[in-house]
Design a protein around this motif. Sequence first.
Motif, mmCIF file in Angstrom:
data_model
loop_
_atom_site.group_PDB
_atom_site.id
_atom_site.type_symbol
_atom_site.label_atom_id
_atom_site.label_comp_id
_atom_site.label_asym_id
_atom_site.label_seq_id
_atom_site.Cartn_x
_atom_site.Cartn_y
_atom_site.Cartn_z
ATOM 1 N N TRP A 148 -0.698 9.470 3.338
ATOM 2 C CA TRP A 148 -1.592 9.999 2.308
ATOM 3 C C TRP A 148 -2.622 10.975 2.887
ATOM 4 C CZ3 TRP A 148 -1.227 4.955 3.924
ATOM 5 C CH2 TRP A 148 -2.312 4.429 4.623
ATOM 6 N N HIS A 202 -0.763 14.226 2.604
ATOM 7 C CA HIS A 202 -0.697 14.646 1.204
ATOM 8 C C HIS A 202 -2.062 15.170 0.745
ATOM 9 C CE1 HIS A 202 2.505 11.192 0.825
ATOM 10 N NE2 HIS A 202 2.921 12.193 1.579
ATOM 11 N N TYR A 243 -10.870 10.753 3.775
ATOM 12 C CA TYR A 243 -10.096 10.667 2.537
ATOM 13 C C TYR A 243 -10.964 10.098 1.420
ATOM 14 C CZ TYR A 243 -6.147 9.391 -0.502
ATOM 15 O OH TYR A 243 -5.272 9.262 -1.563
ATOM 16 N N TRP A 292 -1.841 3.082 -8.244
ATOM 17 C CA TRP A 292 -2.498 4.035 -7.347
ATOM 18 C C TRP A 292 -3.690 4.648 -8.088
ATOM 19 C CZ3 TRP A 292 -0.737 9.653 -6.228
ATOM 20 C CH2 TRP A 292 -1.452 10.185 -5.153
#
Length: 535
Positions: A282, A285, A300, A333
């Motif tokens: 992630w 991404h 993040y 998510w």
Amino acid sequence: MKLGAALAILYLVLVQPNHPQAMTWGALAVFPLELPVIVAALLALGSGRAATALRIALIAVVWVILLLKLADFATFMAFNRGFNLVVDYHLLPAAWMLAEGSLGAGLAWLALGAAVLALGGLAWGLWWATGVLAALRLPRAARILALALAPVTAAVAVAEIGAARGAWSLPEAIDPPGAAFTARVGLERAEQALIARQDLARFAQAAQRDPMRDRAPQLDALGPRDLILIYVESYGRSSHDNPLYAQTHRDTLRKAQDKIAQAGMAMRSGWARAPMVGGQSWLTHGSVASGLWLDTQSRYRALLASPRRTLFHFAAQAGRRNVAIMPAHVLPWPEGSYFGFDAIYNADDLGYQGQPFNWVTMPDQFTLAAFERLELSRPDRAPLVAQIALVSSHAPWVPVPELLPWDTLGDGQEFDQWALSGDPPEVVWRDHDRVRDQFRQAIDYSLETVGDWAARQGDRAPLIVVMGDHEPARFVSGVEGFDVPLHIIGPADLVARFDGLDWAAGLLPDPATPSLPMDALRDLLLSRLSAEPAP
């Protein structure tokens, strides 16, 4: 006998390495300079209240630093970096999920119980060892001598720490007879935590500034065509540089290249630089989507709390539908809503009814077929920008399916013949050579699947961006660095918009081409796919 055992326990704990490559018999020969400090202090104080307080404080500090060393050991193996208290605490639940998927729940719980018992036993061992030293009955003169030696030995340890960290150089005549490695690890981890907090504050400020915010229109050069970003799990430069994998993977890419060319599509290939290795996909991404460098979980999280606009926000502004295909997600998510997706398809949303491949929920071929069924085939839809995170090449890399004819795919049960075959991960992972061969096969399956799927899209003319998310753990990849391959596939006029980057034609990137950091890709896509590109 008791004194020798007590000293041995302290010695072994203090010389414990924090890196797999340092776990050699030679580590035992490095004398821990903290040991004489501890011994002198305990002998000087004896068995009174002051000694008890010192023992409690000493055991707490040494035990915590030992945990940090063990955490370093794990993160060096997985991510090629040390453990950071501020940003890596989230790795614990992720490691547990991987352990359950690889070993099974029973063995995972057994391993956890053994680890807890071992750590508890170590704390007791340290308490016993320090107690033996504190209980020694020495003459008053000997205790005074120990009290005098304590600051001297501490000064030697401090001098070695400063020299090892480059803070100062010692005279040639002074050569400390060992290393204060444990104390240095504790000091460095404390400093690292402070630096991480300061870095997060700077990152939060950077997230407020966005050079693309006021640029419009965006992505208009795509016209009615889709933009599809496909991440191939654990696909890195090792597939091209490591002889264990290169012949297999490059041959598969050559075959895919021929199929795609026959379908009338053009290709370019280069390199992107991922922010990490070994896991945490992630972060890749998010780096690509946001245009910010996300090399830690804290960055993040700071992104999620910021007003930063992602690639998908710009796409929505341009009238495009944004979807995420996330077969690895077996739970909701909630963070996905930040990125600007109109629809998020987690594992349960993709319709797979077959058996899982251990940790891997479904084969990549089914994931791509589900994307066609759920989104590409929708009538009267808006042009898409899609993020697809494939998982067949995720550890533990067993078992590996085979590519089936696309028109024979159903609900996924046709893959059960492979899902239930072969040795389980706990058997395969006893042999690193078998692990590497399974990795070779898993990546090859993913590359074959993506290439075959891309060739099927020729008449629909999307622009497809295929890239690895990160290298696997270093013991598997066998290469240094953070580069992953990046492939652009699509109509010739769109692929030509990426000329001037020295990317190679086809699917085999030039080893000499410089890599682009992943946080540059958002703005690159927005600029190159807009009629009036940004400078």
